[in-house]
Scaffold this motif. Structure first.
Motif, short mmCIF file in Angstrom:
data_model
loop_
_atom_site.label_atom_id
_atom_site.label_comp_id
_atom_site.label_asym_id
_atom_site.label_seq_id
_atom_site.Cartn_x
_atom_site.Cartn_y
_atom_site.Cartn_z
N HIS A 1 0.83 -1.20 0.00
CA HIS A 1 0.00 0.00 0.00
C HIS A 1 0.87 1.26 0.00
O HIS A 1 0.54 2.25 -0.64
CB HIS A 1 -0.94 0.02 1.22
N ASP A 2 1.97 1.21 0.74
CA ASP A 2 2.89 2.36 0.79
C ASP A 2 3.48 2.63 -0.59
O ASP A 2 3.61 3.79 -1.00
CB ASP A 2 4.01 2.12 1.80
N GLN B 1 0.74 4.18 -2.73
CA GLN B 1 0.47 5.56 -2.31
C GLN B 1 1.59 6.50 -2.75
O GLN B 1 1.33 7.63 -3.18
CB GLN B 1 0.27 5.64 -0.80
N ASN B 2 2.83 6.04 -2.65
CA ASN B 2 3.96 6.87 -3.11
C ASN B 2 3.86 7.15 -4.60
O ASN B 2 4.18 8.26 -5.05
CB ASN B 2 5.29 6.20 -2.78
N ILE C 1 1.06 7.27 -6.36
CA ILE C 1 -0.05 8.22 -6.52
C ILE C 1 0.42 9.63 -6.19
O ILE C 1 0.13 10.58 -6.93
CB ILE C 1 -1.25 7.80 -5.65
N ASP C 2 1.16 9.77 -5.10
CA ASP C 2 1.69 11.09 -4.71
C ASP C 2 2.60 11.65 -5.79
O ASP C 2 2.55 12.85 -6.11
CB ASP C 2 2.43 11.00 -3.38
#
Length: 108
Positions: A53-54, A57-58, A60-61
């Protein structure tokens, strides 16, 4: 790593699940979604030290930041096309002001 299901006539034959995994890796690479390291982390799943997930998310950021930069660049280019000055790069007061602000921010 993909393990061949069997060899026939010197050729490797993969199970459908392995073909799908390889396709997923290529798809994520070709669409620019993830690096091989990121893909490996996602495929590895979750453990005590890592969480896919990290990684997602990275990404996506990073996409959000890139979209922001591209949106700003597109706005400047559109403004340049509409600018009544003969040379917006040297004559546009709006661009001059933005460049001055940008330079000032980098001096401090």
């Amino acid at each position: 790593m993909l393990a061949p299901a069997e060899r026939k006539g010197g050729r490797r034959h993969y199970r459908p699940a392995e073909v799908r995994r390889a396709a997923m890796i290529r798809f994520w690479q070709e669409t620019g979604m993830m690096s091989l390291d990121d893909i490996g982390a996602v495929l590895a799943g979750r453990d005590d030290a890592h969480d896919w997930h990290d990684v997602v998310q990275n990404r996506i950021d990073a996409f959000d930041a890139q979209i922001e930069r591209l949106t700003a660049a597109k706005a400047y280019l559109r403004h340049s096309l509409k600018c009544p000055r003969s040379n917006p790069a040297t004559d546009c007061p709006s661009l001059k002001k933005d460049i001055d602000t940008w330079l000032k921010a980098r001096r401090t």
